[in-house]
Design an enzyme around this catalytic site. Sequence first.
Site: not given
Length: 477
Positions: A181, A255, A289, A386
Site C-alpha cells: 500500500k 522503520e 526519517c 520529528e
Amino acid sequence: MTVFEYAPAPESRAIVDIRASYGLFVDGAFVEGRGTAFKTVNPATEEVLAEVAEASDADVNTAVAAARKAYEKVWSRMSGAERAKYLYRIARIIQERSRELAVLESIDNGKPIKESRDVDVPTAAAYFFYYAGWADKLEHSGYGTTPLGVAAQVIPWNFPLLMLAWKIAPALACGNTVVLKPAETTPLTALLFAEICQQADLPPGVVNIVTGAGATGHALVGHASVDKVAFTGSTEVGKAIARTVAGTTKKVTLELGGKAANIVFDDAPLDQAVEGIVNGIFFNQGHVCCAGSRLLVQESIADDLLARLKRRMSTLRLGDPLDKNTDIGAINSREQLERIRALCDIGEAEGAERWAPACDLPSAGFWFPPTLFTGVTQAHRIAREEVFGPVLSVLTFRTPAEAVEKANNTPYGLSAGVWSDKGSLILKVAAQLRAGVVWANTFNKFDPTSPFGGYQESGYGREGGRHGLAAYLKGHQ
Ligand code: NAP
Ligand code: MG
C-alpha cells in the site's frame, strides 16, 4: 555590474502519461476498487492529477488471496535463478523508464527533479539489481533459504518509489509475494511500477498494489493470511501496527521516525560540513526519517559555522520541482505543512530564535522556507520531536562526551553524522552513538549493500544489504 535574470530550466512533463483514473493492481491486472475513489494532487500547484481507487477490506482480501495463490503455485516453486531474471528485468525497465518515473515522482510528491532523477530512481533500480543478485545465492545469506509467504507492505510518501523498491526487491528475491500500500498522497509511481511488472511479464499476483489511506493499511497489516508485515512511517502508526500484530506469528519490521544529530567538531572542514548540514536537513524538504535535524556544533566554532550556513542557505533555490535548478521543492501536503508550521510556532514560543533567508514562496501549493533555530535547548520540542520538514535546530557542546550525551538524548536512534578531521575521534564518537547509521564527513548516503534501520523508537529490523534478507526468510529475525 551585469545583473542576470534567472531563466528557469523546467523538465518537460510530456514524457508522462497520467491517466484520469487508476484502479487497484491485483493478480496482474488493474481492477476497480470497492471503496470511495480519492484524488492525488500536485503539491506544488494543488492541481488534481488523477482519481485513484480506494481498496476496501474486501479488495484487500482479494489482493491477499491473489498473492497467496501466486506464492503457492508459482513464485515459491520457482528457482532463485528464475526469480532473479524477473528482478533484473524490473531493474532494467526502471532504468529505461527513469525519466518518466522521475518526472512523475516530482509531480506527485513535490520533490526537486534533480533529486528524483539523481537519487530516488537510480537508487530504486540499484536495490532491484542488488537483490536480484541474491535470489540464487540465498544459501550463502546466513538466514536460510525458506521464504515466509505473503508480505503486507505499507510505505510513506517521502520516497514513494524508493521505499517501494526497498520493500519489494528483497521480498521477491527471497521467494515471497507482496501486497503493497503506497501513501494516499503519492500513489502514482507505485501504479506506474505496476505497469512495469506487467511489462516484465511478472507472474500475476506476485506483486499487488492496493491504494487507499490508513484504513486500507490497517486492513492489510491486520489480515489473517499475511505472514510478514513491513512498515515505514511514523512511530505512532508503527506502534499501532505492533499492537495489531502482537500475539500472531507474523514477522514484523518497522522503520519509523528519527531525530538525527549532525555533530560538527572544531577541526572539521567547515565548508564541507556546511554542505553536509544542508544536504542533511534540506534534502527532500527535510521529509527524511534520517534527516540531520539537530545540528550539534562545538561552541568555539559556532559563530563561524552559523555565518557560513546562513550564507549558504541564502543561495538555496526554492520553487518549481520540475525546474532542474530547484534545491527545495514543495511540502508534500497541506497537513504536513500545517504540522511543520505548528512545531515552528512552538519553537518560537518556547524561546528559540528563528531565522530563514529572504525567500519568495509561490502563491499556490504548499511551501516552507529553509529554516534555522538557534538558542535551542534539549527541552525544546523542536529539539525532541520529528518536524519532518526543512527545519534545523542548532545546539552547542564543548567536549566530545557532551556531544555524545546530547546526541543520544532522544527516544529515536536512526542515524547520526560526525564531522572531524581526526579519524580516531570519529571512530570513538561513532562507537558511542546509539544510531543505526553513522555517517562520517558526509550525510544521507544510501547504498543497497548497506543495512539501514534504527534503535528504540526508530523501529526494528534492517533493510538493505545481506541483513535485509533476514526480514524475508524463515526462522531469523
Ligand atoms: P503515517 O501515518 O505513519 O503513514 C505511513 C503509511 O502508513 C501510509 O501509507 C499511511 O497511509 C499508512 N497508515 C496510516 N495509518 C495506518 C494504520 N492505522 N495502519 C496501517 N497503515 C496506516 O505517516 P504520515 O501521517 O504520512 O506522517 C506523519 C508523520 O510521520 C510525519 O510528520 C513524520 O514525522 C513521520 N513520517 C516518518 C516517515 C519515515 O520515513 N520514518 C515517513 C513518513 C512520515 P496514508 O498516508 O495513505 O494515510
Ligand atoms: Mg500527490
